[in-house]
Design a protein around this motif. Structure first.
Motif, PDB file in Angstrom:
ATOM      1  N   LEU A  75      11.837  12.769  28.088  1.00  0.00           N
ATOM      2  CA  LEU A  75      11.217  11.531  27.621  1.00  0.00           C
ATOM      3  C   LEU A  75      12.132  10.961  26.545  1.00  0.00           C
ATOM      4  O   LEU A  75      12.363  11.598  25.519  1.00  0.00           O
ATOM      5  N   TRP A  76      12.664   9.751  26.798  1.00  0.00           N
ATOM      6  CA  TRP A  76      13.645   9.128  25.921  1.00  0.00           C
ATOM      7  C   TRP A  76      13.051   7.948  25.156  1.00  0.00           C
ATOM      8  O   TRP A  76      12.226   7.207  25.700  1.00  0.00           O
ATOM      9  N   ASP A  77      13.525   7.757  23.938  1.00  0.00           N
ATOM     10  CA  ASP A  77      13.367   6.497  23.208  1.00  0.00           C
ATOM     11  C   ASP A  77      14.730   5.813  23.282  1.00  0.00           C
ATOM     12  O   ASP A  77      15.671   6.216  22.586  1.00  0.00           O
ATOM     13  N   PHE A  78      14.870   4.801  24.152  1.00  0.00           N
ATOM     14  CA  PHE A  78      16.213   4.239  24.324  1.00  0.00           C
ATOM     15  C   PHE A  78      16.569   3.218  23.253  1.00  0.00           C
ATOM     16  O   PHE A  78      17.687   2.705  23.230  1.00  0.00           O
ATOM     17  N   HIS A  85      11.044  14.200  23.966  1.00  0.00           N
ATOM     18  CA  HIS A  85      10.478  15.464  24.433  1.00  0.00           C
ATOM     19  C   HIS A  85      11.254  15.920  25.653  1.00  0.00           C
ATOM     20  O   HIS A  85      11.721  15.112  26.451  1.00  0.00           O
ATOM     21  N   SER A  86      11.374  17.242  25.790  1.00  0.00           N
ATOM     22  CA  SER A  86      12.107  17.834  26.911  1.00  0.00           C
ATOM     23  C   SER A  86      11.270  18.912  27.566  1.00  0.00           C
ATOM     24  O   SER A  86      10.640  19.731  26.879  1.00  0.00           O
ATOM     25  N   TRP A  87      11.237  18.901  28.898  1.00  0.00           N
ATOM     26  CA  TRP A  87      10.586  19.956  29.670  1.00  0.00           C
ATOM     27  C   TRP A  87      11.661  20.721  30.428  1.00  0.00           C
ATOM     28  O   TRP A  87      12.466  20.116  31.145  1.00  0.00           O
ATOM     29  N   ASN A  88      11.670  22.036  30.304  1.00  0.00           N
ATOM     30  CA  ASN A  88      12.591  22.877  31.062  1.00  0.00           C
ATOM     31  C   ASN A  88      11.809  23.522  32.195  1.00  0.00           C
ATOM     32  O   ASN A  88      11.009  24.434  31.976  1.00  0.00           O
TER      33      ASN A  88
END
Length: 267
Positions: A75-78, A85-88
């Motif tokens: 999930l990026w804030d461009f 947030h990152s999901w592995n």
């Protein structure tokens, strides 16, 4: 536009028609202003392999979700170029156990969000289609904040809950993980999208097993512990892409043939 240096895997346009995002083989996501033709931002150092999919969040004008063959969803804030947030998925697969799934890596082949501001939980839900056949659904309103991971946990705080897969869910927002045990795919899940004709209340997934599946997401949100109703269409060929009509209950499927198949809403 010639901003991408590698093969482009997906392009999407935001709900206002003002910004284009492209995911490519370098692992980068490019954001382009469609009014000026200028490059707004390059999102890099998130994926360390092919970026296969990207989607805008309709109620968050500066956020996109991307998925890649590094088994990550981001999930990026461009506006800042940073990952919120990152999901592995590899960690999820290891925590949940893979006895009920094939042993394919959990590459993220596709990500989806409800496509309109008025859709069911449009600002909250994201879904993924994975190489191990799993279709995952996440509630973004229940995420832990990656920026606070370095802080000490307070006494009594919990770091994990339980989801349908048995994987920790309270910090990563996981609502459900649909596997073959739930009537899901028996080979890699290749694409996922929310049905526009039900305002995002149903999720459609397609796979290398030639199946088109419709999942009742509204029932999942209302009761995460109850079985989710799934309807199966035996399409017969590997599904590459799914799209839906807005005003009529029609589903369009692109596969490995030269034809586009059209189905009425699965019931």
């Amino acid at each position: 536009y010639e901003f991408n240096q590698e093969d482009v895997n997906q392009v999407v346009v935001n709900s206002k028609g003002s910004t284009l995002a492209s995911a490519d083989d370098s692992g980068e996501v490019k954001l382009v202003d469609l009014h000026t033709g200028a490059l707004i931002k390059t999102l890099r150092r998130g994926h360390d392999n092919i970026c296969s999919s990207v989607q805008f969040r309709p109620n968050q004008p500066w956020e996109v979700v991307s998925g890649g063959l590094d088994s990550r969803m981001l999930l990026w804030d461009f506006s800042t170029g940073r990952v919120r947030h990152s999901w592995n998925m590899g960690d999820e697969q290891e925590q949940a156990g893979s006895a009920s799934q094939m042993f394919n890596p959990p590459f993220v082949h596709s990500v989806a969000v409800p496509q309109a501001k008025g859709d069911f939980l449009a600002n909250r839900i994201v879904a993924s289609a994975r190489g191990d056949g799993q279709v995952g659904v996440y509630d973004l309103s229940k995420l832990g904040d990656d920026r606070k991971k370095g802080q000490k946990k307070k006494k009594g705080d919990s770091e994990s809950g339980s989801s349908r897969s048995g994987a920790p869910s309270s910090l990563n927002g996981k609502l459900g993980a649909f596997t073959r045990e739930h009537g899901g795919h028996t080979a890699a899940a290749s694409h996922v999208t929310f049905a526009r004709f039900t305002q995002g209340r149903h999720l459609l997934s397609g796979g290398n097993d030639g199946k088109l599946l419709q999942w009742d997401i509204q029932s999942l949100v209302e009761d995460p512990e109850a079985p989710v109703r799934v309807v199966t269409v035996e399409h017969g060929s590997k599904v590459n892409w799914i799209s839906t009509a807005v005003l009529s209950p029609r589903v369009f499927v692109a596969d490995t043939s030269l034809k586009i198949a059209m189905y009425a809403q699965p019931e």
